[in-house]
Motif scaffolding. Structure first.
Motif, mmCIF file in Angstrom:
data_model
loop_
_atom_site.group_PDB
_atom_site.id
_atom_site.type_symbol
_atom_site.label_atom_id
_atom_site.label_comp_id
_atom_site.label_asym_id
_atom_site.label_seq_id
_atom_site.Cartn_x
_atom_site.Cartn_y
_atom_site.Cartn_z
ATOM 1 N N GLY A 157 -65.980 3.155 -12.228
ATOM 2 C CA GLY A 157 -65.998 4.577 -12.562
ATOM 3 C C GLY A 157 -64.727 5.317 -12.194
ATOM 4 N N GLU A 158 -63.866 4.706 -11.373
ATOM 5 C CA GLU A 158 -62.584 5.326 -11.040
ATOM 6 C C GLU A 158 -61.588 5.238 -12.190
ATOM 7 N N LEU A 159 -61.849 4.367 -13.143
ATOM 8 C CA LEU A 159 -60.878 4.098 -14.206
ATOM 9 C C LEU A 159 -61.225 4.854 -15.479
ATOM 10 N N PRO A 160 -60.217 5.225 -16.253
ATOM 11 C CA PRO A 160 -60.497 5.783 -17.573
ATOM 12 C C PRO A 160 -60.964 4.680 -18.509
ATOM 13 N N LEU A 161 -61.695 5.078 -19.543
ATOM 14 C CA LEU A 161 -62.047 4.122 -20.588
ATOM 15 C C LEU A 161 -60.783 3.676 -21.319
ATOM 16 N N MET A 162 -60.819 2.464 -21.847
ATOM 17 C CA MET A 162 -59.689 1.949 -22.620
ATOM 18 C C MET A 162 -59.722 2.463 -24.056
ATOM 19 N N HIS A 163 -60.931 2.696 -24.561
ATOM 20 C CA HIS A 163 -61.122 3.236 -25.908
ATOM 21 C C HIS A 163 -62.322 4.168 -25.887
ATOM 22 N N GLN A 164 -62.445 4.983 -26.905
ATOM 23 C CA GLN A 164 -63.592 5.873 -27.023
ATOM 24 C C GLN A 164 -64.882 5.068 -27.192
ATOM 25 N N PRO A 165 -66.005 5.548 -26.627
ATOM 26 C CA PRO A 165 -67.279 4.864 -26.854
ATOM 27 C C PRO A 165 -67.557 4.710 -28.355
ATOM 28 N N GLY A 166 -67.954 3.502 -28.750
ATOM 29 C CA GLY A 166 -68.259 3.230 -30.141
ATOM 30 C C GLY A 166 -67.074 2.880 -31.012
ATOM 31 N N GLU A 167 -65.849 2.951 -30.464
ATOM 32 C CA GLU A 167 -64.655 2.747 -31.279
ATOM 33 C C GLU A 167 -64.297 1.277 -31.434
ATOM 34 N N ARG A 168 -64.293 0.502 -30.355
ATOM 35 C CA ARG A 168 -63.839 -0.880 -30.362
ATOM 36 C C ARG A 168 -64.869 -1.808 -29.734
ATOM 37 N N TRP A 169 -64.897 -3.047 -30.203
ATOM 38 C CA TRP A 169 -65.618 -4.126 -29.532
ATOM 39 C C TRP A 169 -64.684 -4.698 -28.479
ATOM 40 N N MET A 170 -65.135 -4.696 -27.217
ATOM 41 C CA MET A 170 -64.347 -5.246 -26.115
ATOM 42 C C MET A 170 -65.260 -6.124 -25.272
ATOM 43 N N TYR A 171 -64.836 -7.350 -25.064
ATOM 44 C CA TYR A 171 -65.713 -8.380 -24.527
ATOM 45 C C TYR A 171 -66.071 -8.193 -23.055
ATOM 46 N N ASN A 172 -67.290 -8.579 -22.718
ATOM 47 C CA ASN A 172 -67.767 -8.910 -21.380
ATOM 48 C C ASN A 172 -68.320 -7.757 -20.552
ATOM 49 N N THR A 173 -67.544 -6.693 -20.324
ATOM 50 C CA THR A 173 -67.930 -5.698 -19.322
ATOM 51 C C THR A 173 -69.266 -5.044 -19.639
ATOM 52 N N GLY A 174 -69.563 -4.858 -20.917
ATOM 53 C CA GLY A 174 -70.823 -4.231 -21.292
ATOM 54 C C GLY A 174 -72.027 -4.939 -20.703
ATOM 55 N N ALA A 175 -71.996 -6.277 -20.645
ATOM 56 C CA ALA A 175 -73.142 -7.022 -20.118
ATOM 57 C C ALA A 175 -73.276 -6.842 -18.610
ATOM 58 N N ASP A 176 -72.158 -6.727 -17.889
ATOM 59 C CA ASP A 176 -72.238 -6.465 -16.454
ATOM 60 C C ASP A 176 -72.811 -5.077 -16.178
ATOM 61 N N VAL A 177 -72.327 -4.092 -16.922
ATOM 62 C CA VAL A 177 -72.853 -2.732 -16.752
ATOM 63 C C VAL A 177 -74.320 -2.690 -17.160
ATOM 64 N N LEU A 178 -74.675 -3.417 -18.223
ATOM 65 C CA LEU A 178 -76.059 -3.459 -18.680
ATOM 66 C C LEU A 178 -76.972 -4.006 -17.588
ATOM 67 N N GLY A 179 -76.541 -5.059 -16.895
ATOM 68 C CA GLY A 179 -77.361 -5.611 -15.824
ATOM 69 C C GLY A 179 -77.643 -4.597 -14.734
#
Length: 405
Positions: free
Chosen positions: A179-201
């Protein structure tokens, strides 16, 4: 007149599959392999080679493997059980449960300084986590060449190399650092691997009010009889854990990645990774595949409804998103991404059909509804893209060649 049911898998061609896999073992592309095929009631489970290069112990049908990113579809199924329970909604913002990710700022440019940002156009949703469109993920650039990569590494957020579950921060601290970091892209804009599954857990654990390991055990592992799947290997089962290797780029030979007596998985991790933290066996992953191929059902019950499973298998990515996501690396020239797993849009020799995913430490799990096929390939020789090494391509080529009708 004979009424015997014709073979779903050819015995002669299964023998050829054995010879091909044994050849990879002999050449030490892998120390050993366990693989499983199931089609229309016919099953074939085989082990070849040894659990380590020193050949001390033969591979067994119940050898335990680190499955890495094959964890992701399992985490996704757990998420969909909470959606069906109305605990979560696919398009709900995650802000209430994950306040660390509320009110996001977004980099103007992926290679820009961390303070050069704009506001996020909308909150991150549950669907964004499942489809890897939350705005965080793996950056395919030279290590630490971009400011956001360096900040990621400094915070020990992982996800860019084989899992090391014993290292790094515990769950809440991991999310605080993210949460200290800015997003790399806008939500919904790009497919970016891996992190989503960690946050989902993490989201699932907070939504259910229980740790992710307990949630997966109650909702998936116990109902399906997945007795050897979890985030660590208990002492009584350590002798069944295979040694893990990657390839030395200078010599091309296998080198130790994770042992057994000192394994990263010998005790519960500080952060149970929904992206890549599980260990499992061929039988357990076959049970998971059987449930998915049965549209969510299993003997004696149902994890998900048929419409929910079918919804998971709908490609969520646009042509533009695939083109922007290095398609030659992720296989997007012939597949897409559903809700937490890969969906194959065009079968081709050497590649599986249907849906599933691969783990970067040498694992592959797919189901093909058209052929009624479940396939599991378990090694502990790391690879870095869905195209994978020859042993993976050869497995799937031979698996489909073994179809007898």
């Amino acid at each position: 007149m004979s009424t015997a049911r014709p073979a779903a898998l050819s015995p002669a061609r299964l023998a050829h599959l054995h010879r091909v896999m044994a050849g990879h073992v002999e050449r030490e592309a892998v120390s050993g392999v366990v693989y499983y095929l199931e089609r229309r009631g016919q099953t074939h489970l085989e082990s070849v080679g040894h659990t380590a290069l020193d050949r001390a112990d033969p591979m067994r049908a119940d050898t335990i493997f680190r499955i890495a990113s094959v964890t992701k579809p399992i985490t996704a199924v757990a998420a969909m059980t909470l959606v069906e329970d109305c605990v979560l909604g696919l398009d709900d913002p995650v802000d209430e449960l994950l306040p660390e990710l509320a009110d996001r700022r977004v980099l103007r440019r992926i290679d820009g300084p961390l303070d050069d940002t704009v506001p996020a156009i909308r909150p991150i949703t549950v669907r964004d986590l499942l489809t890897f469109q939350l705005g965080f993920g793996v950056v395919l650039a030279a290590p630490d060449s971009l400011p956001i990569q360096r900040a990621w590494s400094e915070r020990q957020l992982g996800g860019t190399a084989p899992p090391t579950p014993a290292e790094g921060p515990e769950t809440d601290e991991w999310l605080r650092r993210l949460g200290e970091l800015p997003l790399m892209h806008q939500p919904g804009e790009r497919w970016m691997y891996n992190t989503g599954a960690d946050v989902l857990g993490i989201l699932l654990a907070r939504a259910a009010g229980q740790p992710l390991p307990e949630l997966l055990r109650q909702r998936i592992f116990e109902p399906l009889g997945m007795v050897d799947t979890g985030f660590s290997v208990p002492p009584g089962k350590l002798s069944r854990l295979a040694t893990s290797y990657d390839t030395d780029p200078e010599t091309g030979k296998l080198r130790l990645l994770d042992g057994v007596a000192d394994s990263q998985w010998r005790q519960p991790p500080p952060f149970a990774s929904g992206a890549g933290g599980l260990v499992s066996t061929a039988a357990d992953l076959a049970a998971f595949g059987r449930m998915m191929l049965a549209d969510g059902g299993y003997p004696g019950g149902r994890l998900l409804s048929r419409p929910t499973v079918r919804a998971m298998l709908v490609d969520q990515l646009s042509t533009e998103q695939k083109a922007a996501s290095t398609p030659e690396v992720w296989g997007f020239d012939h597949c897409g991404w559903g809700l937490g797993l890969s969906v194959i849009n065009q079968w081709r020799p050497g590649e599986p059909g249907g849906f599933g995913w691969d783990g970067g430490v040498g694992t592959s799990w797919y189901c093909d509804p058209v052929e009624g096929l479940i396939g599991v390939l378990l090694t502990q020789s790391a690879f870095t893209s869905p195209a994978g090494p020859a042993f993976r391509r050869n497995f799937w080529t031979c698996a489909y060649a073994a179809i007898a009708d």
